[in-house]
Scaffold this active site. Structure first.
Site, PDB file in Angstrom:
ATOM      1  N   LYS A   1      53.161 110.158  34.300  1.00  0.00           N
ATOM      2  CA  LYS A   1      54.364 109.301  34.229  1.00  0.00           C
ATOM      3  C   LYS A   1      55.058 109.411  35.587  1.00  0.00           C
ATOM      4  CE  LYS A   1      58.364 108.817  33.719  1.00  0.00           C
ATOM      5  NZ  LYS A   1      59.204 108.104  34.724  1.00  0.00           N
TER       6      LYS A   1
ATOM      7  N   GLU B   1      58.328 122.451  38.934  1.00  0.00           N
ATOM      8  CA  GLU B   1      58.641 122.521  40.370  1.00  0.00           C
ATOM      9  C   GLU B   1      59.925 121.728  40.516  1.00  0.00           C
ATOM     10  OE1 GLU B   1      56.761 124.306  42.151  1.00  0.00           O
ATOM     11  OE2 GLU B   1      54.853 124.299  41.109  1.00  0.00           O
TER      12      GLU B   1
ATOM     13  N   CYS C   1      62.252 118.404  48.569  1.00  0.00           N
ATOM     14  CA  CYS C   1      62.740 119.491  47.714  1.00  0.00           C
ATOM     15  C   CYS C   1      63.083 120.730  48.539  1.00  0.00           C
ATOM     16  CB  CYS C   1      61.703 119.829  46.662  1.00  0.00           C
ATOM     17  SG  CYS C   1      60.069 120.069  47.379  1.00  0.00           S
TER      18      CYS C   1
ATOM     19  N   GLU D   1      72.181 120.502  45.302  1.00  0.00           N
ATOM     20  CA  GLU D   1      71.192 119.730  46.045  1.00  0.00           C
ATOM     21  C   GLU D   1      71.767 118.354  46.379  1.00  0.00           C
ATOM     22  OE1 GLU D   1      67.606 118.755  43.847  1.00  0.00           O
ATOM     23  OE2 GLU D   1      66.426 119.349  45.588  1.00  0.00           O
TER      24      GLU D   1
END
Ligand code: NAD
Length: 504
Positions: free
Chosen positions: A192, A268, A303, A407
């Site tokens: 997905k 992750e 990331c 973040e």
């Protein structure tokens, strides 16, 4: 890899490109069962590229059933390991042969500079597939030492149908970090992809079939996270979910596993990586260039982006001045289809608004914008209405600010001065994240001491972002619980069987 094509060539190809809009199930493109679609939008100019099939729970059921049938009849898992390796190697060859199309799809879809596709994404995709293909026939089991009355073997078997849920920042590469070891291990997969970048992964699946991969082994369902993604994670026939994305969604997936079949969940997730610059670093200019690259590559949508710069007070002002100068020299904002462009838009107007709001909030809390230089005369190239965020460096930030803790996922770094090594480590580790970190120093003992003290799954010394397929990639703390790349990630898609044979 490079592209010899010009900006105009890419514009011409973009005007002619044919986009496959279906889901990819049982080896072919199909419409979503409910017939619904969603728009794929080019973030560089707001144009709608295609209406993509919007898969929901019923489509996930169909895709998982297809994978399960392929798993049960062994059309992939029971092939000789070398035969599976040959399919994966041929898949890589076809990806390489179709690299111009795949690069274009991804650049249009998420605004990544076309030159990055050839310098970074595609070479890494190819390396990943080839690395795991070559691992397939090197997996070995064990015969343990028992007494003569028994033979005991420990072997590794695939899991069955694995669900992969991936983000938009490197759409093919993040998917292939999962797909290659999943398939190499003999599993079937339902992928997905992120709804912000749905164009390229169905083509990857088609190329797998073209390479000789059996239908049903590799299925792709585009759609929303809360619809298709959630249905996949709750599915009772999915043995494992492997996920790259935000920490918030990662936590939801752990819950879905508990509510359904206790499937394995590999995560992750996010990061807020510190880069520590000690006063004795041996090549100041090179270090600053890597600091600039560490936050502005892929418009900061990485990331492990080095978004927290921790700089010794004795070099802080010089560092900031040099950073500003080098950002302008190293990055060229512009149309992602222009091979000269090195800074594209972020993935969407929504993401742009999120990032700008975080910068605004930091300023209200007392941060200073050092870059873009206030009153700067250097014009930013902003093609019509794109989701561009200027390269941003914030000074006068404090550890409690959201810009330091949360973040940002855009081209925004903050810089903080420190006085002692202990203070630098304390600031670096004061985070819910622990994906990556770096330390810059000329002293070997300092390098060892500090890299051991950093709470991060990946530590770089005198570099940033370096590595190859032998490097396990993943985080400590809320950056995740798993590792991509490295042959161990292949083992994570296998399960251990102990067979005890009585010889009496
Ligand atoms: P996201 O978490 O919003 O989405 C990731 C995927 O999860 C998408 O496919 C999305 O559709 C799906 N999803 C969303 N809600 C879901 C739900 N309720 N159930 C199931 N699936 C759901 O992340 P994003 O914005 O696409 O990507 C950016 C994030 O990815 C950042 O946090 C970044 O740090 C992280 N990331 C981590 C790594 C790593 O290796 N650690 C690598 C790349 C990106």
């Amino acid at each position: 890899m490079t592209t010899a094509l010009t900006h105009q060539d890419w514009l011409d190809r973009a005007a002619r490109i044919e986009i496959a809009t279906g889901l990819f199930i049982e080896g072919q493109y199909v419409s979503a069962l409910a017939g619904e679609t969603f728009d794929s939008v080019n973030p560089a100019n707001g144009a709608v590229l295609a209406q993509m099939a919007r898969g929901k729970a019923a489509d996930i059921d169909r895709a998982v059933a297809s994978g399960l049938a392929a798993w049960r009849d062994g059309r992939w898992a029971k092939q000789a390991p070398r035969a599976r390796a040959e399919v994966l190697l041929q898949w890589a060859n076809l990806v390489e042969a179709n690299s111009e199309e795949l690069a274009l799809l991804e650049t249009l879809d998420m605004g990544k500079p076309i030159s990055d596709m050839f310098n970074i994404d595609l070479p890494e995709v190819l390396k990943t597939i080839r690395y795991f293909a070559e691992c397939i026939d090197k997996i070995e089991g064990v015969v343990t030492h028992t007494d003569a009355s028994a033979l005991h073997t420990i072997t590794h078997e695939p899991l069955g149908v694995v669900g992969a849920i991936t983000p938009w920042n490197y759409p093919m590469l993040m998917a292939v970090w999962k797909l290659a070891p999943i398939l190499a291990a003999g599993n079937c997969v339902v992928l997905k992809p992120a709804e912000q970048a749905p164009l390229s992964c169905t083509r990857l699946a088609q190329l797998f079939v073209d390479a000789g991969g059996p239908a049903g082994v590799f299925n792709v369902v585009n759609g929303m996270g809360t619809e298709a993604g959630k249905a996949l994670a709750l599915h009772m026939d999915v043995a494992k979910i492997t996920f790259t994305g935000s920490t918030a969604v990662g936590k939801l997936l752990l819950g879905y596993a508990g509510q359904s079949n206790m499937k394995r969940v590999a995560l992750e997730t996010g990061g807020k990586s510190p880069q520590i610059f000690m006063p004795d670093l041996y090549d100041f200019d090179a270090a600053v260039d890597r600091a600039v690259g560490g936050i502005f590559d892929n418009a900061g949508q990485v990331c492990n982006a080095g978004s927290r710069l921790l700089v010794h007070r004795s070099i802080h002002d010089r560092f900031v001045a040099r950073f500003i100068e080098r950002a302008a020299a190293l990055y060229q904002p512009g149309d992602p289809l222009d091979p000269a462009t090195t800074l594209g838009p972020v993935v969407s107007q929504t993401q742009r608004a999120n990032v700008m709001a975080k910068v605004q909030r930091a300023c209200e809390q007392g941060a200073t914008v050092a870059l873009p230089v206030p009153g700067s005369t250097r014009p930013l190239t902003l093609p019509g209405g794109g989701a561009y965020v200027p390269m941003t460096l914030l000074t006068h930030v404090t550890q409690d600010m959201a810009i330091v803790q949360d973040e940002t996922f855009g081209p925004v770094a903050s810089v903080q001065a420190f006085d002692t090594e202990a203070e630098a480590i304390a600031l670096a580790n004061d985070s819910i994240y622990g994906l990556a970190a770096s330390v810059w120093t000329a002293d070997l003992k300092t390098a060892h001491r500090m890299s051991a003290a950093l709470e991060a799954g990946v530590v770089w010394v005198n570099c940033f972002g370096d590595g190859d397929m032998t490097q396990p990639f993943g985080g400590y703390k809320q950056s995740g619980n798993s590792r991509d790349k490295h042959k161990d990630s292949l083992l994570s898609y296998l399960q251990t069987k102990s067979t005890w044979i009585s010889l009496v």
